[in-house]
Design an enzyme around this catalytic site. Structure first.
Site, short mmCIF file in Angstrom:
data_model
loop_
_atom_site.label_atom_id
_atom_site.label_comp_id
_atom_site.label_asym_id
_atom_site.label_seq_id
_atom_site.Cartn_x
_atom_site.Cartn_y
_atom_site.Cartn_z
N SER A 572 0.70 2.70 32.48
CA SER A 572 -0.42 2.55 31.56
C SER A 572 -0.52 1.12 31.11
O SER A 572 0.48 0.41 30.99
CB SER A 572 -0.22 3.45 30.34
N TYR A 585 3.68 7.56 23.10
CA TYR A 585 3.13 7.37 24.44
C TYR A 585 3.59 6.02 25.02
O TYR A 585 4.17 5.95 26.10
CB TYR A 585 1.60 7.43 24.39
#
Ligand code: ZN
Length: 695
Positions: A572, A585
Site C-alpha cells: 500500500s 493498517y
C-alpha cells in the site's frame, strides 16, 4: 456397448444433421473414441458454385471433436478428385494434404481429417471409423488376425498395420473389396471401420461390432491376474495424497528443467483404482514399455510412460520421501537418455522438434502423474492412459499384448501431418504452463489480477474467505480459457493448516506454483488512542502473519521445484506515506513490506523473485473499501464520502483514476520473465503520489 440411438431424437433431421447426431453419439462413449479421435463421413450429391451436380464426401474436420461436433464441422470434398488417388502408386504426405485441400468444395472450410482417404475409397454412403478399446484388445496381440477371425468370422476384413495415409486407405479398400461378406474392417493396432446405407444402420453396425468384440474379450478374461501378482499394493489414500502433494513439485521441476527456453508443464495426479492396480502388478513395468495401443493414444502418452521405482514400505516419512525423490530423478534421467536414443535411432532431421519429455509417470503404490502444457491436456492424457490399461487388460486376457514397435511410434510421432496438426494448436501464451496462487481473489484487485494472469495462459488457484466469490471466479476463468484452468478454494490465510491445504491442492491439481499474488488484506480505521487490542491483532494476523504463512509455504514448494518463482505482494502507498487513523493498517502493511524485502534477500539465490506493488485508492469492486471505510477516510480528509474517489483522483500527479486492471498489468509484468532482473522492488500503481515515492 450400449446403442444410444433414439428415433424420436432424429425426426426431421437432414442427412448432414443426422451425420452430426450419429457422430455425437459415438463421441459420447470414450470406449469408442477418445476426445478428438475417430471420424465419420457421408457421401452425397451436392450442387457446386456453378450449379453443377457433384458427388461430395462430407467428413469430420481436423481438430473437431465427435462429442461436440455440429453439422457445419464437416468439410465437403469432391469425390471424383479423391478417387483419382485410388490407383496412385506413391505420394508423400505433404502432396496428399495439398491434394485434399484442392478437393474442398469450399476453400474456406476447415481442413478435412487426415484419415479422409480411408472414407473416400470405400463405396459405402455412411462410414464410421473408431478406435474402440475392445477392438484394440483383439488387434494389439501377438496373433491379431487369429483373434479377429475368432471374434468376427467373415464379418470383418482384417488389415495389417500400416501408418495412416494413402497406402493404408488403398489397402483397406482392397481388403473390403476382397471380402464381400464383411460388415466392417478391422485395422491392426488402430481400430474399426464400419458402414451403412443410412446413418442409423452405420451407427448400429459400429455398436454391434464393438459389442461382439467386448463379448469375445470378456469370455476370455482371466481378470486382473493378467498383469501378474500385486507386488506393490496401493498405499492408504491419505498417505497417497500427502506424498503426491510433496513429490509433485519436485517432479514438475525435474520435467520442466532449468532451461527457461523449455516450456513449463503442469502435472495432474490420479490415483484411481485401475491405475493403482495396474501400476502395482508384477508385469506393469514390462507392459508399460510395450508401447501405446494405437497411434491415437501415442499422440497423448508418447511411446512410453516413465515408471518410477519407489522405496519399499510407507512413503510419507521424510527419509522415504527423499528416497522417492532420488528415484524420480534417476529414473527420469534414464527416460531422457532413452528418449534421445529413440529419436536418434529412428528419426531423421527435425525429430528434435518434438517434446521428448514423459507425459505419463507411474509410481507403483502411489498413482499416476500426467504432465503436459496445460491442465486440459494433462487430463486428456490421463483419460487415454485409463483406456490404454483397459486395452492391455483385454489383450492380455485373450493372448499377449503386442503393440506398435518403436519404429512405428516414431513414424507417427514425427509424422509431418501430426506435427502439422499439433502446430495448428494456438501458440503458447506468455504464462502457459504456469500456475499462480492468488489470495483475496474474490473481488477487486485480487480478482482483476487472477483474470489478467489467466488471460495470458496461467493456471489459477484462487483463494478467499468468500467461497462463492472464488467459485464464480474459477467458473469465469474456465468459461473464458477452458476446463481445468482454475480452482477456487475458500481458505483463511491466517490459519496455518488451511494455507498448507492450499499448496497441497495446487500440487495435486497442477504440480506446484510459479507465481504467488499475496493480496488478501483488511483495513481497520481508528486512532491508536482508542483502538481495541483485538482490532490491532486482527490487522496483523491478516496483513502480516497471513502473508508470512503464504510466503513460507510458497518458498518451500518453489525450492522443491527448483525452477525459481515470483512472489508479488500487494502492499500500500500507506507504508511510505501513512495517514492518520490508519495505524493498524499502515503498521501491519509495513510489516508485510519488510517481510517481502527479507524474502527477496533470502531467496534470490534460488531464483525466487519477490516484489511489491503499491496501489492507491482502487475503489472498483473492492472488498477493502467498505462504506464505513469510505466515510472514515472522507472524514479524515474533511470531505463527503461521495467525493472520495474524485478526491483521490485529483490528488495524484497524473490526475487519473487507478483501476484493478492497472494493478493487474503491473502484476502480470512481475509474474512474467520480462521482469527476470527485478527483485526487492516496490512498483507504484497510484497515478503518482509524491509523498509515497519509494526510497
Ligand atoms: Zn484412426
Amino acid at each position: 456397448m450400449r446403442n444410444l440411438w433414439k428415433d424420436d431424437a432424429t425426426a426431421g433431421l437432414d442427412d448432414l444433421a443426422l451425420l452430426a447426431h450419429r457422430s455425437r453419439l459415438i463421441g459420447a462413449e470414450p470406449a469408442l473414441v477418445l476426445r478428438g479421435g475417430g471420424n465419420t463421413s457421408l457421401k452425397r450429391d451436392e450442387t457446386d458454385f456453378r450449379g453443377r451436380g457433384v458427388r461430395v464426401l462430407r467428413i469430420k474436420g481436423s481438430g473437431s471433436d465427435l462429442a461436440s461436433i455440429g453439422a457445419g464441422d464437416f468439410p465437403g470434398l469432391r469425390l471424383d478428385d479423391l478417387e483419382a488417388l485410388r490407383a496412385r502408386r506413391t505420394m508423400d504426405d505433404q502432396e496428399m494434404v495439398d491434394w485434399l485441400l484442392r478437393c474442398l468444395v469450399d476453400p474456406q472450410s476447415p481442413r478435412p481429417s487426415i484419415e479422409t482417404l480411408l472414407h473416400a475409397f470405400l463405396p459405402h454412403t455412411h462410414v464410421d471409423h473408431t478406435h474402440a478399446d475392445a477392438v484394440l484388445a483383439l488387434t494389439d496381440t501377438v496373433d491379431p488376425r487369429r483373434h479377429v477371425e475368432a471374434a468376427f468370422g467373415a464379418d470383418a476384413a482384417f488389415v495389417p498395420y500400416r501408418r495412416p495415409g494413402l497406402r493404408l486407405a488403398q489397402e483397406v479398400a482392397l481388403a473390403v473389396g476382397d471380402a464381400p461378406q464383411a460388415r466392417a474392417a478391422v485395422l491392426e493396432k488402430h481400430g474399426l471401420i464400419t458402414w451403412g446405407a443410412d446413418a442409423r444402420s452405420c451407427y448400429d453396425a459400429t455398436i454391434a461390432m464393438v459389442s461382439r468384440a467386448e463379448t469375445f474379450v470378456a469370455g476370455q478374461s482371466r481378470g486382473a491376474a493378467v498383469f501378474g501378482a500385486l507386488v506393490r499394493p496401493p498405499r492408504p489414500p491419505a498417505e497417497r495424497r500427502a506424498v503426491a502433494a510433496r513429490i509433485a513439485p519436485r517432479l514438475r521441476g525435474l520435467i520442466a528443467g532449468r532451461d527457461a527456453a523449455v516450456a513449463r508443464v503442469v502435472l495432474r495426479f490420479d490415483d484411481a483404482d485401475d491405475i493403482l492396480d495396474f501400476a502395482g502388478r508384477e508385469a506393469a513395468p514390462q507392459m508399460a514399455l510395450a508401447g501405446p495401443a494405437t497411434p491415437d493414444h501415442l499422440m497423448y502418452t508418447r511411446a512410453r510412460p516413465l515408471v518410477v521405482t519407489p522405496p519399499e514400505g510407507p512413503l510419507d516419512a521424510a527419509a522415504a520421501l527423499e528416497r522417492l525423490g532420488a528415484s524420480l530423478e534417476k529414473d527420469l534421467a534414464k527416460y531422457t537418455a532413452w528418449s534421445e536414443v529413440y529419436v536418434r535411432k529412428h528419426g531423421g532431421a527435425g525429430g528434435a522438434a518434438v517434446d521428448a519429455r514423459p507425459r505419463v509417470v507411474l509410481v507403483p503404490g502411489l498413482g499416476m502423474f500426467t504432465a503436459w502444457k496445460d491442465a486440459h491436456h494433462a487430463r486428456m492424457t490421463a483419460d487415454v492412459y485409463h483406456h490404454a490399461i483397459a486395452v492391455m487388460q483385454g489383450a492380455q486376457a485373450i493372448g499377449e499384448y503386442r503393440s506398435l514397435d518403436l519404429k512405428d511410434c516414431h513414424d507417427i510421432e514425427y509424422w509431418p501431418l501430426e506435427l502439422y496438426r499439433m502446430s495448428m494448436a494456438p501458440p503458447p501464451r506468455e504464462l502457459s504452463g504456469r500456475v499462480a496462487l492468488v489470495t483475496g481473489a474474490a473481488r477487486g484487485i485480487g480478482r482483476g489480477i487472477a483474470l489478467r494472469l489467466a488471460s495470458e495462459g496461467c493456471h489459477i488457484v484462487a483463494t478467499d474467505l468468500d467461497r462463492d466469490g472464488v467459485d464464480s471466479l474459477a467458473a469465469q476463468i474456465e468459461a473464458l480459457h477452458g476446463p481445468g484452468r482454475a480452482i477456487g478454494m475458500a481458505a483463511d490465510i491466517t490459519d496455518e493448516a488451511a494455507v498448507g491445504g492450499l499448496f497441497d491442492a495446487a500440487a495435486l491439481a497442477y504440480g506446484g506454483v510459479d507465481v504467488i499474488v499475496s493480496n488478501a488484506g483488511i483495513a481497520h480505521v481508528s486512532p491508536i488512542e482508542t483502538m481495541e487490542l483485538a482490532d490491532w491483532k486482527r490487522s496483523f494476523d491478516v496483513n502480516a502473519t497471513g502473508h508470512f504463512l503464504v510466503a513460507r509455504a510458497a518458498i518451500r514448494q518453489m525450492k522443491a521445484q527448483g525452477i525459481g518463482g515470483s512472489l508479488i505482494f500487494i502492499a500500500s502507498k500507506n507504508v511510505l506515506a501513512p495517514g492518520k487513523d490508519f495505524g493498524a493498517y499502515s503498521a501491519s502493511k509495513a510489516a508485510q513490506t519488510q517481510l517481502a524485502r527479507i524474502l527477496a534477500i533470502e531467496n534470490g539465490a534460488a531464483g525466487v523473485r519477490v516484489n511489491l506493488i503499491n496501489p492507491d485508492a482502487i475503489f472498483q469492486d473492492s472488498g477493502l473499501w467498505s462504506q464505513a471505510l469510505r466515510e472514515e477516510r472522507a472524514r479524515a480528509h474533511g470531505i463527503r464520502a461521495d467525493e472520495l474517489e474524485e478526491f483521490y483522483r485529483r490528488r495524484n500527479l497524473l490526475g487519473i483514476r487507478v483501476t484493478a486492471e492497472d494493478v493487474a498489468e503491473a502484476a502480470l509484468w512481475l509474474a512474467s520473465d520480462r521482469s527476470s532482473r527485478t527483485t526487492g522492488c516496490i512498483l507504484t500503481v497510484d497515478g503518482g503520489v509524491r509523498e509515497a515515492f519509494p526510497r
